[in-house]
Motif scaffolding. Structure first.
Motif, PDB file in Angstrom:
ATOM      1  N   ARG A  16       3.994   5.015  54.603  1.00 25.50           N
ATOM      2  CA  ARG A  16       3.256   6.560  54.011  1.00 25.50           C
ATOM      3  C   ARG A  16       2.678   7.199  55.296  1.00 25.50           C
ATOM      4  O   ARG A  16       2.192   8.136  54.502  1.00 25.50           O
ATOM      5  N   VAL A  17       2.101   6.262  55.579  1.00 26.03           N
ATOM      6  CA  VAL A  17       0.777   7.143  56.546  1.00 26.03           C
ATOM      7  C   VAL A  17       1.091   7.494  57.748  1.00 26.03           C
ATOM      8  O   VAL A  17       0.841   8.947  58.506  1.00 26.03           O
ATOM      9  N   GLU A  18       2.376   7.074  57.999  1.00 23.40           N
ATOM     10  CA  GLU A  18       3.013   7.836  59.531  1.00 23.40           C
ATOM     11  C   GLU A  18       3.594   8.993  58.847  1.00 23.40           C
ATOM     12  O   GLU A  18       4.107  10.210  60.164  1.00 23.40           O
ATOM     13  N   GLY A  19       3.716   9.192  57.492  1.00 21.69           N
ATOM     14  CA  GLY A  19       4.174  10.462  57.304  1.00 21.69           C
ATOM     15  C   GLY A  19       3.448  11.441  57.471  1.00 21.69           C
ATOM     16  O   GLY A  19       3.469  12.740  56.952  1.00 21.69           O
ATOM     17  N   LEU A  20       1.198  10.984  57.048  1.00 18.32           N
ATOM     18  CA  LEU A  20       1.287  12.308  56.768  1.00 18.32           C
ATOM     19  C   LEU A  20       1.009  13.297  58.009  1.00 18.32           C
ATOM     20  O   LEU A  20       1.148  13.130  59.910  1.00 18.32           O
ATOM     21  N   GLU A  21       0.117  13.616  57.713  1.00 20.62           N
ATOM     22  CA  GLU A  21      -0.128  15.097  59.378  1.00 20.62           C
ATOM     23  C   GLU A  21      -1.339  14.641  59.614  1.00 20.62           C
ATOM     24  O   GLU A  21      -1.843  13.554  58.971  1.00 20.62           O
ATOM     25  N   THR A  22      -1.381  14.684  60.954  1.00 19.46           N
ATOM     26  CA  THR A  22      -2.242  14.109  61.510  1.00 19.46           C
ATOM     27  C   THR A  22      -3.497  15.361  62.277  1.00 19.46           C
ATOM     28  O   THR A  22      -4.065  14.561  63.198  1.00 19.46           O
ATOM     29  N   THR A  23      -3.403  16.262  61.587  1.00 15.88           N
ATOM     30  CA  THR A  23      -4.298  17.780  62.114  1.00 15.88           C
ATOM     31  C   THR A  23      -5.339  17.467  61.501  1.00 15.88           C
ATOM     32  O   THR A  23      -5.508  17.052  59.948  1.00 15.88           O
ATOM     33  N   ASP A  24      -6.679  16.426  61.724  1.00 14.10           N
ATOM     34  CA  ASP A  24      -8.332  16.523  60.886  1.00 14.10           C
ATOM     35  C   ASP A  24      -9.179  17.121  60.381  1.00 14.10           C
ATOM     36  O   ASP A  24      -9.957  17.177  59.387  1.00 14.10           O
ATOM     37  N   THR A  25      -8.170  18.366  60.357  1.00 13.17           N
ATOM     38  CA  THR A  25      -8.656  19.341  59.219  1.00 13.17           C
ATOM     39  C   THR A  25      -7.618  19.866  58.329  1.00 13.17           C
ATOM     40  O   THR A  25      -8.193  20.778  57.539  1.00 13.17           O
ATOM     41  N   VAL A  26      -6.952  18.716  58.159  1.00 12.27           N
ATOM     42  CA  VAL A  26      -5.807  19.660  56.814  1.00 12.27           C
ATOM     43  C   VAL A  26      -6.032  18.068  55.964  1.00 12.27           C
ATOM     44  O   VAL A  26      -6.053  17.038  56.219  1.00 12.27           O
ATOM     45  N   ALA A  27      -6.299  18.320  54.379  1.00 12.54           N
ATOM     46  CA  ALA A  27      -6.852  17.654  53.209  1.00 12.54           C
ATOM     47  C   ALA A  27      -5.502  16.796  53.034  1.00 12.54           C
ATOM     48  O   ALA A  27      -4.233  16.980  52.695  1.00 12.54           O
ATOM     49  N   GLY A  28      -5.819  15.421  52.770  1.00 14.76           N
ATOM     50  CA  GLY A  28      -4.561  13.913  52.322  1.00 14.76           C
ATOM     51  C   GLY A  28      -4.055  13.770  54.378  1.00 14.76           C
ATOM     52  O   GLY A  28      -2.743  13.148  54.512  1.00 14.76           O
ATOM     53  N   SER A  29      -4.571  13.836  55.151  1.00 16.94           N
ATOM     54  CA  SER A  29      -4.381  14.041  56.794  1.00 16.94           C
ATOM     55  C   SER A  29      -5.159  12.305  56.986  1.00 16.94           C
ATOM     56  O   SER A  29      -6.214  11.947  56.430  1.00 16.94           O
ATOM     57  N   SER A  30      -4.152  11.318  58.007  1.00 22.24           N
ATOM     58  CA  SER A  30      -4.811  10.727  58.791  1.00 22.24           C
ATOM     59  C   SER A  30      -4.086  10.582  59.897  1.00 22.24           C
ATOM     60  O   SER A  30      -2.318  10.255  60.036  1.00 22.24           O
ATOM     61  N   ASN A  31      -4.637   9.888  60.643  1.00 18.83           N
ATOM     62  CA  ASN A  31      -4.072   9.708  62.179  1.00 18.83           C
ATOM     63  C   ASN A  31      -3.929   8.220  62.549  1.00 18.83           C
ATOM     64  O   ASN A  31      -3.836   7.550  63.675  1.00 18.83           O
ATOM     65  N   PHE A  32      -4.256   7.068  61.077  1.00 20.64           N
ATOM     66  CA  PHE A  32      -3.865   5.886  61.554  1.00 20.64           C
ATOM     67  C   PHE A  32      -2.877   5.213  61.660  1.00 20.64           C
ATOM     68  O   PHE A  32      -2.725   4.220  62.994  1.00 20.64           O
ATOM     69  N   GLY A  33      -1.404   5.790  61.616  1.00 19.90           N
ATOM     70  CA  GLY A  33      -0.683   5.555  61.889  1.00 19.90           C
ATOM     71  C   GLY A  33       0.048   5.248  63.574  1.00 19.90           C
ATOM     72  O   GLY A  33       0.025   4.803  63.951  1.00 19.90           O
TER      73      GLY A  33
END
Length: 210
Positions: free
Chosen positions: A170-187
């Motif tokens: 699921r996290v791999e499918g998240l937006e990775t831009t840190d200014t976007v709500a609901g994002s993460s680069n943990f993937g």
């Protein structure tokens, strides 16, 4: 027989500076589950608040005992002032414009964005604990979540090797831009920590030493 000295660990030493109790407990739980490649010896430091992160990061980096040092923190709400301050200080410390992008693991708006993905494909809009408490209760049974130590400990018991795999997807499918709500680069970092090939450590350090 001569006394043999114990063999020093030949594992790659990695340190992650955790913003606070939630981040520390979460990564400690993942460490306990052995979901990452065994060649990495991952030490955790609880910074006790985002204001302490830059100093803790610099100390650990300059100490030279680790091959790589990372930060795990929230972005909080816009305008992300403290988070941006952490990034700026890390960039200045290394003298590299994008150093922070190489070493900061973030959850926007908060780390619970990552944790909740173990049970639900939900994107959080707010870092506020009262807003997210009903969701946490629904999946873990922990009522009125306020971030107390006993509550964090209770939540961690619901994190398993099986739902780590679900969260990862699921996290791999998240937006990775840190200014976007609901994002993460943990993937990206999970992929590195699971990797058989440790050359990524040298590649990150090369970026920091440009």
């Amino acid at each position: 027989m001569p006394n043999k000295l114990p063999k020093l660990s030949d594992k790659h030493k990695i340190c992650i500076i955790c913003e606070g109790n939630e981040e520390y407990a979460y990564l400690n739980r993942l460490n306990e589950l052995n979901v990452w490649n065994e060649q990495y010896d991952i030490a955790l430091v609880n910074a006790g608040g985002n204001g302490n992160i830059p100093a803790r990061y610099q100390d650990r980096y300059q100490n030279g005992a680790d091959e790589a040092v990372f930060v795990f923190c929230d972005t909080e709400k816009k305008p992300h002032e403290q988070y941006e301050d952490i990034k700026r200080k890390i960039n200045e410390f290394h003298g590299v414009d994008n150093a922070a992008d190489e070493v900061i693991i973030f959850g926007n708006p908060c780390t619970m964005q990552i944790i909740i993905k173990h049970w639900a494909d939900t994107n959080l809009k707010s870092p506020a604990k009262p807003v997210n408490a009903p969701l946490i209760e629904k999946y873990t049974g922990v009522k009125n979540y306020k971030g107390r130590a006993d509550q964090i400990e209770a939540i961690m018991t619901y994190i398993t090797e099986e739902n780590y795999a679900v969260m990862r997807h699921r996290v791999e499918g998240l937006e990775t831009t840190d200014t976007v709500a609901g994002s993460s680069n943990f993937g990206k970092f999970m992929e590195l920590f699971e990797s058989e090939d440790s050359r990524w450590i040298d590649e990150i350090n090369a970026e920091l030493e440009k």
